[in-house]
Design a protein around this motif. Structure first.
Motif, mmCIF file in Angstrom:
data_model
loop_
_atom_site.group_PDB
_atom_site.id
_atom_site.type_symbol
_atom_site.label_atom_id
_atom_site.label_comp_id
_atom_site.label_asym_id
_atom_site.label_seq_id
_atom_site.Cartn_x
_atom_site.Cartn_y
_atom_site.Cartn_z
ATOM 1 N N ILE A 50 -5.249 4.709 1.123
ATOM 2 C CA ILE A 50 -4.152 4.705 0.155
ATOM 3 C C ILE A 50 -3.359 5.999 0.283
ATOM 4 C CG2 ILE A 50 -5.205 5.712 -1.917
ATOM 5 C CD1 ILE A 50 -3.473 2.327 -1.736
ATOM 6 N N ASN A 51 -2.135 5.990 -0.210
ATOM 7 C CA ASN A 51 -1.193 7.103 -0.054
ATOM 8 C C ASN A 51 -1.536 8.338 -0.865
ATOM 9 O OD1 ASN A 51 0.762 6.023 1.666
ATOM 10 N ND2 ASN A 51 1.643 4.842 0.005
ATOM 11 N N GLU A 52 -1.112 9.446 -0.309
ATOM 12 C CA GLU A 52 -1.068 10.701 -1.041
ATOM 13 C C GLU A 52 0.383 10.910 -1.469
ATOM 14 O OE1 GLU A 52 -2.791 14.082 0.925
ATOM 15 O OE2 GLU A 52 -4.175 12.806 2.023
ATOM 16 N N GLN B 144 -9.655 13.416 -1.442
ATOM 17 C CA GLN B 144 -9.536 13.148 -0.007
ATOM 18 C C GLN B 144 -10.472 12.038 0.424
ATOM 19 O OE1 GLN B 144 -7.015 14.965 1.665
ATOM 20 N NE2 GLN B 144 -7.289 13.151 2.900
ATOM 21 N N THR C 238 -8.916 8.674 -0.936
ATOM 22 C CA THR C 238 -7.706 8.234 -0.230
ATOM 23 C C THR C 238 -8.039 7.792 1.187
ATOM 24 O OG1 THR C 238 -7.118 10.518 0.353
ATOM 25 C CG2 THR C 238 -6.048 9.580 -1.592
ATOM 26 N N ASP C 239 -8.981 8.467 1.829
ATOM 27 C CA ASP C 239 -9.386 8.081 3.182
ATOM 28 C C ASP C 239 -10.124 6.739 3.176
ATOM 29 O OD1 ASP C 239 -8.271 10.407 4.161
ATOM 30 O OD2 ASP C 239 -10.194 11.427 4.458
ATOM 31 N N TYR D 119 -0.527 4.943 -5.146
ATOM 32 C CA TYR D 119 -1.006 6.314 -4.986
ATOM 33 C C TYR D 119 -2.263 6.507 -5.823
ATOM 34 C CZ TYR D 119 3.766 6.688 -3.388
ATOM 35 O OH TYR D 119 4.934 6.478 -2.715
ATOM 36 N N LEU D 120 -3.089 7.433 -5.389
ATOM 37 C CA LEU D 120 -4.328 7.740 -6.088
ATOM 38 C C LEU D 120 -4.395 9.242 -6.321
ATOM 39 C CD1 LEU D 120 -7.717 6.222 -5.536
ATOM 40 C CD2 LEU D 120 -7.542 8.694 -5.274
ATOM 41 N N LYS E 4 0.827 -1.218 0.000
ATOM 42 C CA LYS E 4 0.000 0.000 0.000
ATOM 43 C C LYS E 4 0.855 1.259 0.000
ATOM 44 C CE LYS E 4 -4.570 -1.074 1.397
ATOM 45 N NZ LYS E 4 -5.725 -0.533 2.063
#
Length: 108
Positions: free
Chosen positions: A49-51, A41, A44-45, A31-32, A27
Motif C-alpha cells: 500500500i502507498n506511503e 514500513q 506498507t510493505d 494510504y496507511l 491501491k
C-alpha cells in the motif's frame, strides 16, 4: 471526500483495504499510517500500500517532514489528504495509542 478507518492491527488493515478496493478505490488511492516507523514500513510493505509522499504533500512539505517530530509529520501527512488540522490532530492521537489508520482518497 476521504474514507478513514482506524484499526488495531495489520489483519484489520488488510480487511479494510480489501473492502475499499471492492468499493472502487485503487491501491494508488489508499494510504496507511502508523506512529511507529518500523511498524509503518512493515505494514506498507506487506500490504503493498502507498506511503504519503511528494505527490500528495508537495516537495516543500515532504522536505520539511525530515525535520519534524513524528507527530507533527503525521499531522502534516493527514492534512495533505484533505483533513482539517483539528481532524488530523484527532487521528494523530489514535496513532499515539498504537492504532493504524487507513485512508482512501479519490484522485481528482
Amino acid at each position: 471526500m476521504n474514507t478513514i478507518k482506524v484499526v488495531e492491527n495489520g489483519v484489520q488493515a488488510k480487511r479494510e483495504i480489501d473492502e475499499l478496493i471492492m468499493q472502487g478505490y485503487s491501491k494508488d488511492e489508499i494510504y496507511l499510517l502508523a506512529h511507529d516507523k518500523t511498524r509503518f514500513q512493515d505494514l506498507t510493505d506487506s500490504l503493498d500500500i502507498n506511503e504519503i509522499g511528494v505527490k500528495e504533500q508537495g516537495v516543500i512539505e515532504s522536505f520539511a517532514n525530515v525535520f519534524r517530530k513524528r507527530g507533527d509529520e503525521l499531522r502534516a501527512k493527514l492534512e495533505s489528504l484533505g483533513m482539517s488540522p483539528l481532524e488530523a490532530e484527532r487521528y494523530e492521537e489514535d496513532l499515539d495509542r498504537g492504532k493504524v489508520i487507513v485512508v482512501a482518497a479519490k484522485s481528482a
